[in-house]
Structures are given as structure tokens and as C-alpha cells.
Design a protein around this motif. Structure first.
Motif, mmCIF file in Angstrom:
data_model
loop_
_atom_site.group_PDB
_atom_site.id
_atom_site.type_symbol
_atom_site.label_atom_id
_atom_site.label_comp_id
_atom_site.label_asym_id
_atom_site.label_seq_id
_atom_site.Cartn_x
_atom_site.Cartn_y
_atom_site.Cartn_z
ATOM 1 N N ARG A 186 1.222 -2.347 3.606
ATOM 2 C CA ARG A 186 0.339 -2.428 4.773
ATOM 3 C C ARG A 186 -0.146 -3.857 4.984
ATOM 4 N N SER A 187 -0.346 -4.199 6.239
ATOM 5 C CA SER A 187 -0.948 -5.483 6.577
ATOM 6 C C SER A 187 -1.997 -5.232 7.658
ATOM 7 N N GLU A 188 -2.607 -6.298 8.118
ATOM 8 C CA GLU A 188 -3.632 -6.164 9.156
ATOM 9 C C GLU A 188 -3.074 -5.561 10.433
ATOM 10 N N PHE A 189 -1.775 -5.803 10.703
ATOM 11 C CA PHE A 189 -1.218 -5.428 11.999
ATOM 12 C C PHE A 189 -0.217 -4.274 11.956
ATOM 13 N N ASN A 190 0.320 -3.962 10.764
ATOM 14 C CA ASN A 190 1.351 -2.934 10.730
ATOM 15 C C ASN A 190 1.405 -2.230 9.385
ATOM 16 N N ALA A 191 2.204 -1.182 9.355
ATOM 17 C CA ALA A 191 2.521 -0.481 8.105
ATOM 18 C C ALA A 191 4.031 -0.433 8.004
ATOM 19 N N GLU A 192 4.572 -0.853 6.864
ATOM 20 C CA GLU A 192 6.021 -0.930 6.689
ATOM 21 C C GLU A 192 6.472 0.033 5.594
ATOM 22 N N LEU A 193 7.294 1.003 5.977
ATOM 23 C CA LEU A 193 7.911 1.881 5.000
ATOM 24 C C LEU A 193 9.161 1.196 4.467
ATOM 25 N N LEU A 194 9.295 1.174 3.144
ATOM 26 C CA LEU A 194 10.450 0.552 2.510
ATOM 27 C C LEU A 194 11.200 1.610 1.709
ATOM 28 N N MET A 195 12.488 1.743 1.978
ATOM 29 C CA MET A 195 13.319 2.697 1.261
ATOM 30 C C MET A 195 14.333 1.939 0.421
#
Length: 330
Positions: A20-29
Motif C-alpha cells: 500500500r502507498s498513499e495513492f494506491n494498493a498494489e496486489l503482487l502475485m
């Protein structure tokens, strides 16, 4: 269903993590088969965009159907930039999207997403209609965007819509795609503008292209196509006429060809030719077999015919290809 609930279910899948960051959420597979990422930007309450990059044959789908009362997910708008994605929906339909396709549905994926080409890039918009209607009412008031109307236009009777994107819609989608490479928060402001423009355009299209019925197949039809692919590629020296394969599965030759084209995106003959040429290139690089021996191994008894097809594929004769690969390794 809220996007936070979907993300929470996603990170329950083995091999999937979140950053997670201030601007987004990144799913990593990351699995032994490959890797991928989905980067989510919430644009408005009830409306989120995700940028998808996959280098893997599959990505497990979150179990949205574990609560039996859930029959519909959020409205999903997908745009395939590169690759091909195969999905079995919770209504039992198999759906395929390919480069340049747009899809809209309230159905959700079961089990997994399958990427026959292994590479996939695209965007997905998640619209939680309930949240949008209660917390983002200004979107309809200020811009006249009516999501239920869009659903009725594109997905009547719970259908899934898939079609090649129209030029005017593509223009907006390309601008949205390019924003991923621009740093937030400026990019997010632009995403909001283009997403509103996109839904406004979809709602007011004069002529909606018909959904491509050929992109929908039953589980049995998909299974036939995959079994045919295994038969024709298991021994490239063998030749299997389409009529013979069709008889084996008790379907018409035309139906068999349609199933195969739908699943693999190419005619049987073109697909098999590319597999044969890829194998020939591999043998030319990794063995000392003669061109005649390699031709026979990939199903060509006529060496001249093999050389002609190979040159069309690689713009080099087999011997030139072998020499060029040797020089690369010096």
C-alpha cells in the motif's frame, strides 16, 4: 460488493501479497509459474480502476461466491491491451477477451483467470453501484451518468458484453492506460476526468456494437479445444485432419474449428504451423541435427517446403538462422 472486500479476499490467496502507498494498493502475485501485479486507484467512493500486468499462465480468482446469497459482483469494465484472458464466470459461461476487446459484466470469475499466451496487460474498472448511488450522487447530478442505465444497455438480463472497442471509446481508454506511467496525484486527477468521460460516452453511444457471441463457450466445448491442442502438439510428426478430430469428439468440423479459434485465438493450421516452426528453431539452436532431420521431426517430409515455411516465419532460411544464433553466442 466493495473493492476493499475484494482486495481482502485476494490477499487470502497463496502467493498473493499487498503493498500500500498513499495513492494506491498494489496486489503482487508470485508463484513458481510466474508473477503479476494489479495496482488499484480509488477514484471516487464506489469507483476504482486497476492496472493489470501478468507474466503467468494463471492467476487464482478470489472466492466471491462463498456467500451463497451473492449472485452479482460489482460492475466490471475490462479493457484488454495485450494478451488474452480466459475466465469461467459464476453463471457457468466461459468468456474470452483478447487484444482490443472491452467487456462489461456483473458476473465474477470462478477458480482462476487463465492467460493462454502467458502475457496479459489491461485495465479493469470496478463499480460498486450501491456505494456510488449513496456516496457519489453528484456524478449523476453533475454529469448525468446513470450506471444502472449503462448496465441495462450493455448487460441486460445479467448478460456479459464483449466486443472489439470502438475508435471513440478506444481513444479514451488509451489515454487512461498511458496515465499509469505518470506520477500521482496528477495522474489520479486525470484518471477521474477520463473515467467520467468514458462512462458518459458509453451511456450515449448511438450504435452499440453487438456482443461477440463467439466469445462464449460451454465447459465441454473448451475442454474439446484443449484436448485437440494436446493431440496435435504431442507429436509434431503426426498429421491429424480436422474432420478426423471432429469425429473423435462427435462434433462437426465447423464447430471444432470454432471452439479452437475461440480458445486459442488462431485457426488450427496456423497455430500448429507456429508451434512447428518454434520447435524447429529450438532444434536448430540446441542440436546438430541436419535440416532434413529437423524438418521430419516437426512434420515436414519435404525439406524444401519446410525451408520455405521457416523463412516466411523468421525471414531467414534454417541454415541462416542456425548461423545467426551461433554468432550471437560467440
Amino acid at each position: 460488493m466493495k473493492i476493499d472486500d475484494i482486495i481482502r479476499k485476494c490477499i487470502e490467496i497463496p502467493g498473493v501479497s499487498i503493498k500500500r502507498s498513499e495513492f494506491n494498493a498494489e496486489l503482487l502475485m508470485k508463484t513458481k509459474e510466474g508473477k503479476g501485479s494489479m495496482t488499484f486507484f480509488q477514484l471516487f467512493p464506489g469507483l476504482t480502476i486497476a492496472y493489470i500486468f501478468i507474466n503467468s499462465p494463471t492467476w487464482a480468482a478470489p472466492n466471491l461466491g462463498e456467500d451463497s446469497f451473492i449472485k452479482k459482483g460489482p460492475l466490471l469494465l475490462n479493457y484488454c491491451v495485450t494478451g488474452r484472458c480466459e475466465i469461467i464466470l459464476n453463471n457457468g459461461n466461459f468468456v474470452y477477451v483478447k487484444d482490443g476487446d472491452i467487456s462489461l459484466t456483473e458476473c465474477f470469475a470462478q477458480k482462476q483467470y487463465v492467460y493462454p499466451r502467458r502475457i496479459y496487460e489491461g485495465m479493469e474498472l470496478f463499480v460498486d453501484t450501491n456505494t456510488l448511488a449513496t456516496e457519489s450522487t453528484w456524478i449523476q447530478k453533475e454529469f448525468g451518468i446513470d450506471i444502472p442505465k449503462i448496465i441495462e444497455l450493455f448487460c441486460p438480463n445479467d448478460n456479459t458484453y464483449i466486443s472489439a472497442v470502438t475508435p471513440e471509446v478506444e481513444e479514451i481508454l488509451i489515454k487512461l492506460w498511458e496515465l499509469f506511467d505518470i506520477a500521482p496525484p496528477f495522474s489520479i486527477s486525470q484518471m477521474k476526468i477520463y473515467v467520467l468521460a468514458l462512462f458518459s460516452l458509453l451511456q450515449n453511444l448511438n450504435n452499440i456494437p453487438p456482443s461477440q457471441a463467439c466469445t462464449f463457450f460451454t465447459e465441454t466445448q473448451v475442454d474439446i479445444a484443449k484436448r485437440v491442442e494436446k493431440i496435435i502438439t504431442s507429436d509434431l510428426r503426426q498429421h491429424h485432419p480436422a474432420w478426423e478430430l471432429a469425429a473423435q469428439f462427435s462434433v462437426s468440423e465447423t464447430s471444432l474449428k470454432n471452439y479452437f479459434r475461440g480458445v486459442f485465438g488462431q485457426n488450427i493450421s496456423i497455430y500448429l504451423r507456429e508451434v512447428r516452426m518454434k520447435k524447429a528453431a529450438e532444434l536448430l539452436t540446441s542440436t546438430r541435427l541436419s535440416v532434413a532431420e529437423i524438418a521430419e521431426l516437426v512434420g515436414y517430409m519435404n525439406q524444401s517446403k519446410f525451408a520455405s515455411v521457416f523463412k516466411k516465419q523468421f525471414d531467414l532460411s534454417p541454415l541462416e538462422y542456425r548461423r545467426s544464433k551461433k554468432l550471437e553466442n560467440i
